[in-house]
Scaffold this motif. Structure first.
Motif, PDB file in Angstrom:
ATOM      1  N   ASP A 194      32.835  23.411  48.546  1.00 51.94           N
ATOM      2  CA  ASP A 194      33.738  24.540  48.807  1.00 51.94           C
ATOM      3  C   ASP A 194      32.995  25.844  48.524  1.00 51.94           C
ATOM      4  O   ASP A 194      32.329  25.978  47.489  1.00 51.94           O
ATOM      5  CB  ASP A 194      34.984  24.450  47.921  1.00 51.94           C
ATOM      6  CG  ASP A 194      35.883  23.295  48.323  1.00 51.94           C
ATOM      7  OD1 ASP A 194      35.819  22.865  49.493  1.00 51.94           O
ATOM      8  OD2 ASP A 194      36.645  22.820  47.454  1.00 51.94           O
ATOM      9  N   HIS A 195      33.180  26.814  49.420  1.00 48.75           N
ATOM     10  CA  HIS A 195      32.361  28.021  49.364  1.00 48.75           C
ATOM     11  C   HIS A 195      33.184  29.287  49.132  1.00 48.75           C
ATOM     12  O   HIS A 195      34.357  29.359  49.499  1.00 48.75           O
ATOM     13  CB  HIS A 195      31.551  28.169  50.663  1.00 48.75           C
ATOM     14  CG  HIS A 195      30.488  27.142  50.817  1.00 48.75           C
ATOM     15  ND1 HIS A 195      29.153  27.403  50.584  1.00 48.75           N
ATOM     16  CD2 HIS A 195      30.560  25.825  51.172  1.00 48.75           C
ATOM     17  CE1 HIS A 195      28.445  26.302  50.803  1.00 48.75           C
ATOM     18  NE2 HIS A 195      29.286  25.328  51.158  1.00 48.75           N
ATOM     19  N   LEU A 196      32.496  30.260  48.517  1.00 48.48           N
ATOM     20  CA  LEU A 196      33.049  31.601  48.297  1.00 48.48           C
ATOM     21  C   LEU A 196      32.160  32.597  49.026  1.00 48.48           C
ATOM     22  O   LEU A 196      30.938  32.590  48.864  1.00 48.48           O
ATOM     23  CB  LEU A 196      33.076  31.932  46.798  1.00 48.48           C
ATOM     24  CG  LEU A 196      33.496  33.354  46.431  1.00 48.48           C
ATOM     25  CD1 LEU A 196      34.997  33.544  46.652  1.00 48.48           C
ATOM     26  CD2 LEU A 196      33.134  33.662  44.978  1.00 48.48           C
ATOM     27  N   LEU A 197      32.764  33.484  49.830  1.00 58.37           N
ATOM     28  CA  LEU A 197      32.015  34.500  50.554  1.00 58.37           C
ATOM     29  C   LEU A 197      32.301  35.882  49.995  1.00 58.37           C
ATOM     30  O   LEU A 197      33.406  36.147  49.507  1.00 58.37           O
ATOM     31  CB  LEU A 197      32.384  34.492  52.051  1.00 58.37           C
ATOM     32  CG  LEU A 197      31.428  33.730  52.987  1.00 58.37           C
ATOM     33  CD1 LEU A 197      31.418  32.249  52.640  1.00 58.37           C
ATOM     34  CD2 LEU A 197      31.829  33.952  54.431  1.00 58.37           C
ATOM     35  N   VAL A 198      31.304  36.740  50.077  1.00 57.13           N
ATOM     36  CA  VAL A 198      31.493  38.152  49.747  1.00 57.13           C
ATOM     37  C   VAL A 198      31.578  38.912  51.066  1.00 57.13           C
ATOM     38  O   VAL A 198      30.633  38.903  51.863  1.00 57.13           O
ATOM     39  CB  VAL A 198      30.326  38.697  48.902  1.00 57.13           C
ATOM     40  CG1 VAL A 198      30.515  40.189  48.652  1.00 57.13           C
ATOM     41  CG2 VAL A 198      30.224  37.936  47.584  1.00 57.13           C
ATOM     42  N   GLY A 242      28.378  29.992  45.971  1.00 56.79           N
ATOM     43  CA  GLY A 242      28.188  31.337  46.507  1.00 56.79           C
ATOM     44  C   GLY A 242      26.777  31.561  46.983  1.00 56.79           C
ATOM     45  O   GLY A 242      25.958  30.633  47.060  1.00 56.79           O
ATOM     46  N   MET A 243      26.481  32.807  47.279  1.00 55.91           N
ATOM     47  CA  MET A 243      25.159  33.158  47.780  1.00 55.91           C
ATOM     48  C   MET A 243      24.774  34.530  47.240  1.00 55.91           C
ATOM     49  O   MET A 243      25.626  35.386  46.995  1.00 55.91           O
ATOM     50  CB  MET A 243      25.163  33.200  49.310  1.00 55.91           C
ATOM     51  CG  MET A 243      23.788  33.397  49.934  1.00 55.91           C
ATOM     52  SD  MET A 243      23.877  33.733  51.711  1.00 55.91           S
ATOM     53  CE  MET A 243      24.432  35.442  51.695  1.00 55.91           C
ATOM     54  N   VAL A 244      23.487  34.719  47.043  1.00 57.58           N
ATOM     55  CA  VAL A 244      22.978  36.003  46.571  1.00 57.58           C
ATOM     56  C   VAL A 244      21.576  36.176  47.130  1.00 57.58           C
ATOM     57  O   VAL A 244      20.906  35.190  47.462  1.00 57.58           O
ATOM     58  CB  VAL A 244      22.967  36.046  45.023  1.00 57.58           C
ATOM     59  CG1 VAL A 244      21.990  35.024  44.472  1.00 57.58           C
ATOM     60  CG2 VAL A 244      22.637  37.431  44.503  1.00 57.58           C
ATOM     61  N   GLY A 245      21.131  37.412  47.255  1.00 54.59           N
ATOM     62  CA  GLY A 245      19.752  37.632  47.657  1.00 54.59           C
ATOM     63  C   GLY A 245      18.826  37.263  46.514  1.00 54.59           C
ATOM     64  O   GLY A 245      19.128  37.505  45.343  1.00 54.59           O
ATOM     65  N   SER A 246      17.676  36.673  46.825  1.00 58.88           N
ATOM     66  CA  SER A 246      16.751  36.263  45.768  1.00 58.88           C
ATOM     67  C   SER A 246      16.293  37.456  44.943  1.00 58.88           C
ATOM     68  O   SER A 246      16.020  37.333  43.757  1.00 58.88           O
ATOM     69  CB  SER A 246      15.530  35.567  46.390  1.00 58.88           C
ATOM     70  OG  SER A 246      14.842  36.449  47.266  1.00 58.88           O
ATOM     71  N   TRP A 247      16.230  38.616  45.574  1.00 58.26           N
ATOM     72  CA  TRP A 247      15.814  39.825  44.861  1.00 58.26           C
ATOM     73  C   TRP A 247      16.847  40.228  43.813  1.00 58.26           C
ATOM     74  O   TRP A 247      16.516  40.780  42.782  1.00 58.26           O
ATOM     75  CB  TRP A 247      15.611  40.951  45.875  1.00 58.26           C
ATOM     76  CG  TRP A 247      15.032  42.187  45.292  1.00 58.26           C
ATOM     77  CD1 TRP A 247      13.711  42.465  45.095  1.00 58.26           C
ATOM     78  CD2 TRP A 247      15.749  43.318  44.815  1.00 58.26           C
ATOM     79  NE1 TRP A 247      13.563  43.706  44.534  1.00 58.26           N
ATOM     80  CE2 TRP A 247      14.793  44.252  44.350  1.00 58.26           C
ATOM     81  CE3 TRP A 247      17.098  43.647  44.738  1.00 58.26           C
ATOM     82  CZ2 TRP A 247      15.157  45.482  43.817  1.00 58.26           C
ATOM     83  CZ3 TRP A 247      17.460  44.873  44.205  1.00 58.26           C
ATOM     84  CH2 TRP A 247      16.496  45.776  43.753  1.00 58.26           C
ATOM     85  N   GLN A 248      18.126  39.932  44.093  1.00 58.01           N
ATOM     86  CA  GLN A 248      19.198  40.288  43.158  1.00 58.01           C
ATOM     87  C   GLN A 248      19.539  39.149  42.202  1.00 58.01           C
ATOM     88  O   GLN A 248      20.246  39.349  41.227  1.00 58.01           O
ATOM     89  CB  GLN A 248      20.462  40.670  43.944  1.00 58.01           C
ATOM     90  CG  GLN A 248      20.283  41.905  44.793  1.00 58.01           C
ATOM     91  CD  GLN A 248      20.816  41.731  46.204  1.00 58.01           C
ATOM     92  OE1 GLN A 248      21.391  40.714  46.536  1.00 58.01           O
ATOM     93  NE2 GLN A 248      20.601  42.728  47.044  1.00 58.01           N
ATOM     94  N   ALA A 249      19.048  37.960  42.481  1.00 57.23           N
ATOM     95  CA  ALA A 249      19.430  36.794  41.694  1.00 57.23           C
ATOM     96  C   ALA A 249      19.107  36.884  40.215  1.00 57.23           C
ATOM     97  O   ALA A 249      19.917  36.492  39.378  1.00 57.23           O
ATOM     98  CB  ALA A 249      18.804  35.534  42.296  1.00 57.23           C
ATOM     99  N   PRO A 250      17.930  37.371  39.796  1.00 55.36           N
ATOM    100  CA  PRO A 250      17.630  37.389  38.358  1.00 55.36           C
ATOM    101  C   PRO A 250      18.681  38.106  37.524  1.00 55.36           C
ATOM    102  O   PRO A 250      19.020  37.665  36.427  1.00 55.36           O
ATOM    103  CB  PRO A 250      16.280  38.124  38.311  1.00 55.36           C
ATOM    104  CG  PRO A 250      15.648  37.822  39.616  1.00 55.36           C
ATOM    105  CD  PRO A 250      16.781  37.817  40.605  1.00 55.36           C
ATOM    106  N   ALA A 251      19.229  39.204  38.045  1.00 59.36           N
ATOM    107  CA  ALA A 251      20.261  39.923  37.293  1.00 59.36           C
ATOM    108  C   ALA A 251      21.503  39.068  37.133  1.00 59.36           C
ATOM    109  O   ALA A 251      22.123  39.025  36.068  1.00 59.36           O
ATOM    110  CB  ALA A 251      20.595  41.236  38.000  1.00 59.36           C
ATOM    111  N   ALA A 252      21.875  38.356  38.195  1.00 61.26           N
ATOM    112  CA  ALA A 252      23.071  37.519  38.134  1.00 61.26           C
ATOM    113  C   ALA A 252      22.878  36.360  37.170  1.00 61.26           C
ATOM    114  O   ALA A 252      23.765  36.040  36.366  1.00 61.26           O
ATOM    115  CB  ALA A 252      23.398  36.990  39.531  1.00 61.26           C
ATOM    116  N   VAL A 253      21.721  35.737  37.244  1.00 59.73           N
ATOM    117  CA  VAL A 253      21.444  34.597  36.376  1.00 59.73           C
ATOM    118  C   VAL A 253      21.431  35.017  34.911  1.00 59.73           C
ATOM    119  O   VAL A 253      22.013  34.364  34.040  1.00 59.73           O
ATOM    120  CB  VAL A 253      20.094  33.947  36.771  1.00 59.73           C
ATOM    121  CG1 VAL A 253      19.694  32.897  35.754  1.00 59.73           C
ATOM    122  CG2 VAL A 253      20.202  33.347  38.166  1.00 59.73           C
TER     123      VAL A 253
END
Length: 309
Positions: A194-198, A242-253
């Protein structure tokens, strides 16, 4: 006889004539021939209705009218030179400006902290206003509602300056311990989750759905949220993918302990750019802002490469 209209060239010539006290000296100073300088003096005399310089022995002396306006002429010439001079680098320590930066929610989450850190250190009098993207962004730069746009830019206005900053690729994002991480993430297992979109507009499909369709697969989008930061909270507390750009991923993680994974699909890269209206091209303070944003992206890119290595 038609009266000669005053111009900046005449003011510059008059300033040189009064400073040098001779036609030959003024000609040498302005890199003109003496006949050309004599003709210019004639134009000045007609414009002012005054001889300006008159012969006295072997030299020339200014008239009372010329002496009366000399200081004002010098002031006007200096002011004109300042107008046309190349802008000096701003004194960041004393600079006071308010910059509105239009950006996607994900970009704001990724760059706001490092950009503010540099700004507070270098230009403490500068205020940064991060403005979220909306439905009426197409004229924001043109109308002066935003000074800079930083995001994935589609169909910019013809006059807009656009500078690429980073090439991003999408990666999957789930909570730690998510069932999808129990084995290899195949296209089939990915589609079955099951997916969540932004999406600011509530769209429930995109490039991922087109890539899945090429494999004969279809996913279920359970929900959409309008902002990236909102999606992080939902993903942390659910089994949605969900999905995120790899460039933004470190902040989310780092912020929420989320886990990224490679999406098993061929997906187009996303180019993050900064854009501005050409009226800011020669604005030294705006150039400093653009350079600072560029350095923030470069520093983040180096950290990302180091972490992936």
């Amino acid at each position: 006889m038609r009266q000669t209209q005053p111009s900046l060239d005449l003011l510059i010539a008059l300033d040189a004539l009064l400073e040098e006290g001779s036609v030959s000296g003024a000609a040498l100073r302005l890199h003109l021939s003496e006949p050309a300088m004599s003709r210019t003096l004639g134009r000045i005399r007609r414009a002012m209705g005054d001889p300006v310089l008159v012969r006295s022995g072997r030299g020339m002396v200014p008239t009372p009218r010329a002496l009366a306006v000399q200081a004002e002429v010098r002031s006007l010439v200096e002011a004109a030179r300042r107008v046309f001079a190349s802008p000096a680098a701003p004194d960041l320590a004393t600079l006071t400006r308010d910059f509105a930066i239009l950006a996607s929610d994900a970009v704001i989450a990724a760059i706001a902290a490092p950009l503010l850190a540099v700004t507070v250190r270098q230009a403490p009098g500068v205020t940064l206003r991060f403005v979220p993207e909306g439905h009426t962004d197409t004229r924001a730069l043109r109308d002066g509602l935003a000074d800079l746009e930083v995001t994935v830019i589609h169909d910019p206005a013809p006059e807009t300056r656009v500078e690429p900053l980073a090439t991003d690729r999408p990666v999957g994002l789930v909570r730690a311990g998510h069932p999808l991480l129990d084995g290899p993430v195949t296209a089939e297992r990915y589609a079955a989750a099951d997916h969540l979109l932004v999406s600011r507009r509530g769209r429930t499909s995109g490039p991922i759905d087109r890539a899945l369709a090429e494999l004969g697969l279809r996913r279920r989008v359970v929900a959409t949220v309008p902002a990236f930061t909102q999606s992080l909270i939902v993903l942390r507390d659910s089994d949605l993918v969900g999905m995120v750009g790899s460039w933004q991923a470190p902040a989310a993680v780092a912020a929420l302990g989320l886990v990224t994974f490679e999406i098993p699909l061929e997906l187009p890269a996303m180019e993050i750019s900064q854009a501005w209206h050409p009226r800011h091209d020669a604005d030294a303070a705006h150039a400093w802002l653009r350079a600072t944003v560029r350095r923030v992206f470069e520093d983040s890119g180096r950290r990302l490469v180091a972490e992936e290595g």
